[in-house]
Scaffold this motif. Structure first.
Motif, PDB file in Angstrom:
ATOM      1  N   GLU A 178       0.938  -0.720   0.127  1.00  0.00           N
ATOM      2  CA  GLU A 178      -0.039   0.244   0.317  1.00  0.00           C
ATOM      3  C   GLU A 178       0.719   0.917   0.436  1.00  0.00           C
ATOM      4  O   GLU A 178       1.533   1.179   0.529  1.00  0.00           O
ATOM      5  CB  GLU A 178      -0.624  -0.209   1.523  1.00  0.00           C
ATOM      6  N   GLY A 179       0.806   2.112  -0.806  1.00  0.00           N
ATOM      7  CA  GLY A 179       1.329   3.364  -1.488  1.00  0.00           C
ATOM      8  C   GLY A 179       2.564   3.216  -1.858  1.00  0.00           C
ATOM      9  O   GLY A 179       2.902   4.883  -1.950  1.00  0.00           O
ATOM     10  N   ARG A 229       8.526   2.258  -6.596  1.00  0.00           N
ATOM     11  CA  ARG A 229       8.265   4.146  -6.172  1.00  0.00           C
ATOM     12  C   ARG A 229       7.303   4.046  -5.415  1.00  0.00           C
ATOM     13  O   ARG A 229       6.569   3.377  -4.995  1.00  0.00           O
ATOM     14  CB  ARG A 229       7.920   5.146  -7.230  1.00  0.00           C
ATOM     15  N   ALA A 230       7.077   5.265  -4.658  1.00  0.00           N
ATOM     16  CA  ALA A 230       6.043   5.914  -4.012  1.00  0.00           C
ATOM     17  C   ALA A 230       4.691   6.293  -4.882  1.00  0.00           C
ATOM     18  O   ALA A 230       4.278   6.829  -5.745  1.00  0.00           O
ATOM     19  CB  ALA A 230       5.996   7.159  -3.104  1.00  0.00           C
ATOM     20  N   VAL A 231       3.390   5.706  -4.282  1.00  0.00           N
ATOM     21  CA  VAL A 231       2.386   6.554  -4.854  1.00  0.00           C
ATOM     22  C   VAL A 231       1.527   7.902  -4.804  1.00  0.00           C
ATOM     23  O   VAL A 231      -0.410   8.188  -4.847  1.00  0.00           O
ATOM     24  CB  VAL A 231       1.401   4.881  -5.389  1.00  0.00           C
ATOM     25  N   ARG A 232       2.340   7.761  -2.880  1.00  0.00           N
ATOM     26  CA  ARG A 232       1.405   8.937  -2.602  1.00  0.00           C
ATOM     27  C   ARG A 232       2.099   9.018  -1.701  1.00  0.00           C
ATOM     28  O   ARG A 232       3.401   9.370  -1.464  1.00  0.00           O
ATOM     29  CB  ARG A 232      -0.024   7.958  -1.651  1.00  0.00           C
ATOM     30  N   HIS A 233       2.273  10.674  -1.129  1.00  0.00           N
ATOM     31  CA  HIS A 233       3.215  10.804  -0.193  1.00  0.00           C
ATOM     32  C   HIS A 233       3.269  10.726   0.861  1.00  0.00           C
ATOM     33  O   HIS A 233       2.240  10.400   1.979  1.00  0.00           O
ATOM     34  CB  HIS A 233       2.779  12.781   0.229  1.00  0.00           C
ATOM     35  N   PHE A 234       4.535  10.531   1.931  1.00  0.00           N
ATOM     36  CA  PHE A 234       5.016   9.992   2.829  1.00  0.00           C
ATOM     37  C   PHE A 234       5.678  11.297   3.541  1.00  0.00           C
ATOM     38  O   PHE A 234       7.085  11.981   2.464  1.00  0.00           O
ATOM     39  CB  PHE A 234       5.996   8.909   2.671  1.00  0.00           C
ATOM     40  N   GLU A 283       7.275   8.519   9.015  1.00  0.00           N
ATOM     41  CA  GLU A 283       6.145   7.441   8.219  1.00  0.00           C
ATOM     42  C   GLU A 283       6.795   6.320   7.593  1.00  0.00           C
ATOM     43  O   GLU A 283       8.401   6.171   7.012  1.00  0.00           O
ATOM     44  CB  GLU A 283       5.416   8.199   7.488  1.00  0.00           C
ATOM     45  N   LEU A 284       6.245   5.246   8.511  1.00  0.00           N
ATOM     46  CA  LEU A 284       6.707   3.880   8.039  1.00  0.00           C
ATOM     47  C   LEU A 284       6.031   3.960   6.640  1.00  0.00           C
ATOM     48  O   LEU A 284       4.660   3.583   6.616  1.00  0.00           O
ATOM     49  CB  LEU A 284       6.274   2.774   9.122  1.00  0.00           C
ATOM     50  N   VAL A 285       7.026   3.489   5.193  1.00  0.00           N
ATOM     51  CA  VAL A 285       6.900   3.268   3.758  1.00  0.00           C
ATOM     52  C   VAL A 285       5.876   1.358   4.550  1.00  0.00           C
ATOM     53  O   VAL A 285       4.670   1.357   3.153  1.00  0.00           O
ATOM     54  CB  VAL A 285       7.632   3.338   3.258  1.00  0.00           C
ATOM     55  N   PHE A 286       6.506   0.853   4.747  1.00  0.00           N
ATOM     56  CA  PHE A 286       6.107  -0.202   4.991  1.00  0.00           C
ATOM     57  C   PHE A 286       7.082  -1.612   6.049  1.00  0.00           C
ATOM     58  O   PHE A 286       8.181  -1.006   5.877  1.00  0.00           O
ATOM     59  CB  PHE A 286       6.372  -1.386   3.148  1.00  0.00           C
ATOM     60  N   ALA A 287       6.781  -2.161   6.044  1.00  0.00           N
ATOM     61  CA  ALA A 287       7.170  -3.177   7.323  1.00  0.00           C
ATOM     62  C   ALA A 287       7.836  -4.700   6.320  1.00  0.00           C
ATOM     63  O   ALA A 287       6.301  -5.452   5.128  1.00  0.00           O
ATOM     64  CB  ALA A 287       6.138  -3.719   8.260  1.00  0.00           C
ATOM     65  N   CYS A 288       8.492  -5.308   6.690  1.00  0.00           N
ATOM     66  CA  CYS A 288       8.277  -7.094   5.518  1.00  0.00           C
ATOM     67  C   CYS A 288       9.409  -7.779   7.140  1.00  0.00           C
ATOM     68  O   CYS A 288      10.125  -7.099   7.194  1.00  0.00           O
ATOM     69  CB  CYS A 288       9.482  -6.322   4.414  1.00  0.00           C
ATOM     70  N   ARG A 343       5.754  -9.446  -1.314  1.00  0.00           N
ATOM     71  CA  ARG A 343       4.657  -8.867  -1.852  1.00  0.00           C
ATOM     72  C   ARG A 343       4.552  -8.306  -3.521  1.00  0.00           C
ATOM     73  O   ARG A 343       3.907  -8.286  -4.745  1.00  0.00           O
ATOM     74  CB  ARG A 343       3.728  -7.888  -0.767  1.00  0.00           C
ATOM     75  N   VAL A 344       6.081  -7.621  -3.520  1.00  0.00           N
ATOM     76  CA  VAL A 344       6.013  -7.042  -4.684  1.00  0.00           C
ATOM     77  C   VAL A 344       7.735  -7.528  -5.445  1.00  0.00           C
ATOM     78  O   VAL A 344       7.814  -7.622  -6.563  1.00  0.00           O
ATOM     79  CB  VAL A 344       6.403  -5.406  -4.825  1.00  0.00           C
TER      80      VAL A 344
END
Length: 439
Positions: free
Chosen positions: A8-9, A23-28, A32-37, A128-129
C-alpha cells in the motif's frame, strides 16, 4: 501461482537505468512507516546465542535453552515451537559435530532458505512485490575470488547439512542461490549497530540504492521496517542506501561495484558535494602535494583492510596490538589528514571499539567525543551511525557518572531514533527509560 500483491502506498516499476525498483504512489512524511517486511528466512549470529531469542531476536536475561543441543535459546515454548522447523536442521547436526560444528552464517542462512522453499509453494508475506527467486545473482560479473568463496560455501553446505537435507539442489542452483543471497542479504543490527544476524527480505531488496537515500531500514525483531527520512512525493522512487555513507565518492563507487556490480549515478556521486569536507587536509605551512595525498589514501585503505583481517583472526589477547595498530595509523595519517577526515575517523571508531572490548571506558569516551561532531557533518540527517554513536557516548557518560553529558547525548540519539525506528519501537522506549532514570 498467486498474483503479485502491492504494498500500500507504493508500486513496483521499471526505473530508468536501474532496472526494477519501488516508487511512491502517495505522499510520505519524514518518520512515516513506508512498509514493513517480515524476514523470508533469517538466522541469529552465533555470538549472540544466549543473549537473544533464536526465533524472535528478543534481548532478555531469562531465556531457556534447547534441551537437545543446549546451544539455541528461546523466550518460551511458543518461540521454540516457532523456530523448530528451522532449528531441527541444525539441532541434530550440532549434537553430532560437537565443537566441529562451524558453518558460516551465510551457509546457515542458505540451508534455511532451501528448507523454506521445500515447504512453501505460494508467495509469502515477504514477497508482495518481489519473489526471492527473482533476485539478481550477477553470476556473469563475479571474479575468481568471489567464485572461490562461493565454492567454499557450497562445500561447507554439503559437509554440514548433507545428512539432514535430502537431495540438496545441484551445483548450478546452489551457485546461483549463494550469489543471490550475497547480493541481496541483509544484516540485522541492534540500536548500537551490533551484528545480530543475517536475513533475506525480498520486498526490501527491490529498492534501489542512492548515496542520498530517502528511506532508512531498521529492525523490530526479525521484521524490517522502512521509514521515510525525507519527504517523499507521489511518483518519486524510493531509495535505500546499501553501504556505509561515511566515505568519499570514489570509495563508495568502488564498494558498490565490488559488492553489488553497478556504478552509482546518484546526485551525491555526480556532484561529490561532501568530498572536500570528508577528505579534510591538515592546515600546514606548506600544503601536501596531490601525489602525497593520493599515497596517504592508499595507505589508509590498506590499513583499514589489514585491521579488518586482524580483527577477524585475533582474539581478546591481541586487543592491545589492535589498539596499537589504530594509534600508529592515526599518527601516520595525521601528518596529512585533519582529525575530521573520514579515514582518521574510521580508525578512531575501530580504536573506540577495541577500548570498549577492553573495558577501557575513558579511552572509549575520548574517542567517541572526537568522532561525534564530524559524524554529524558527514552523515545524512537521520543516520543510524550518528544515533548509535550518541547512544554509546551517552551510556559511557552515565557509566562514568557524567550525568548531564549522558542525558544530553541520549536525547540526541533519541531525536534520530524516533524518526528512524519509529516512536513505538522498544529501543526508543529503552532510551526514554534510561533518560527518565536519571531524573
Amino acid at each position: 501461482m498467486i498474483r503479485a500483491a502491492s504494498i500500500e502506498g507504493t508500486e513496483r516499476f521499471l526505473s530508468p537505468d536501474r532496472g526494477r525498483g519501488l516508487r511512491a504512489v502517495r505522499h510520505f512524511s519524514v518518520g512515516e512507516l513506508v512498509f514493513a517486511c517480515p524476514a523470508y528466512s533469517y538466522v541469529l549470529t552465533v555470538n549472540e546465542r544466549g543473549a537473544h531469542c533464536e526465533n524472535c531476536f528478543s534481548r532478555r536475561d531469562d531465556l531457556f535453552k534447547c534441551g537437545k543441543c543446549k546451544q539455541a535459546y528461546y523466550c518460551n515454548v511458543d518461540c521454540q515451537r516457532g523456530d523448530w522447523p528451522m532449528h531441527k536442521l541444525e539441532c541434530v547436526a550440532m549434537c553430532g559435530y560437537g565443537e566441529n560444528w562451524c558453518p558460516s552464517e551465510t551457509v546457515r542462512l542458505v540451508a534455511r532458505i532451501i528448507m523454506k522453499q521445500r515447504v512453501t509453494t505460494e508467495r509469502t508475506p515477504s514477497e508482495r512485490v518481489l519473489l526471492l527467486r527473482e533476485f539478481e545473482s550477477h553470476l556473469d560479473k563475479m571474479d575468481s575470488e568471489k567464485d572461490e568463496m562461493n565454492q567454499a560455501d557450497i562445500a561447507a553446505l554439503h559437509h554440514f547439512y548433507s545428512r539432514h537435507i535430502s537431495d540438496i539442489p545441484d551445483e548450478q542452483a546452489l551457485t546461483e542461490l549463494f550469489a543471490q543471497v550475497n547480493c541481496n542479504g541483509f544484516t540485522i543490527e541492534d540500536e548500537e549497530l551490533s551484528h545480530l544476524g543475517s536475513a533475506v527480505f525480498p520486498d526490501v531488496a527491490l529498492m534501489n540504492h542512492s548515496c542520498s537515500p530517502n528511506v532508512i531500514v531498521t529492525y523490530k525483531g526479525t521484521v524490517a521496517e522502512v521509514r521515510a527520512v525525507k519527504e517523499i512525493n507521489p511518483g518519486e522512487e524510493i531509495f535505500n542506501s546499501y553501504i556505509d555513507l561515511l566515505y568519499p565518492t570514489e570509495d563508495r563507487k568502488e564498494r558498490l561495484l565490488d559488492s553489488y556490480f553497478f556504478t552509482c549515478q546518484c546526485t551525491e556521486c555526480t556532484t561529490k558535494s561532501k568530498d572536500k569536507e570528508k577528505m579534510e587536509i591538515r592546515k600546514l605551512s606548506s600544503p601536501p602535494e596531490p601525489e602525497e595525498i593520493k599515497s596517504m589514501v592508499r595507505y589508509a585503505k590498506n590499513v583499514i583492510e589489514e585491521f579488518r583481517r586482524a580483527k577477524h583472526y585475533k582474539n581478546i589477547l591481541f586487543s592491545c596490538e589492535l589498539l596499537e595498530m589504530c594509534e600508529l595509523s592515526q599518527e601516520k595519517m595525521g601528518a596529512i589528514f585533519a582529525d575530521t577526515n573520514v579515514y582518521m575517523l574510521h580508525m578512531m571508531y575501530q580504536a573506540m571499539g577495541v577500548c570498549l572490548y577492553m573495558q577501557d571506558w575513558d579511552g572509549a569516551m575520548s574517542y567517541g567525543e572526537k568522532i561525534i561532531q564530524p559524524y554529524s557533518v558527514h552523515y545524512p540527517a537521520y543516520s543510524l551511525n550518528v544515533a548509535s554513536m550518541y547512544l554509546k557516548l551517552g551510556r559511557l557518560y552515565l557509566g562514568l557518572e557524567k550525568k548531564t553529558q549522558g542525558v544530553k547525548a541520549l536525547k540526541k540519539a533519541l531525536a534520530i531514533m524516533e524518526v528512524a525506528h519509529g516512536e513505538d519501537h522498544h529501543y526508543v522506549a529503552e532510551v526514554k527509560r534510561e533518560i527518565e532514570d536519571q531524573k
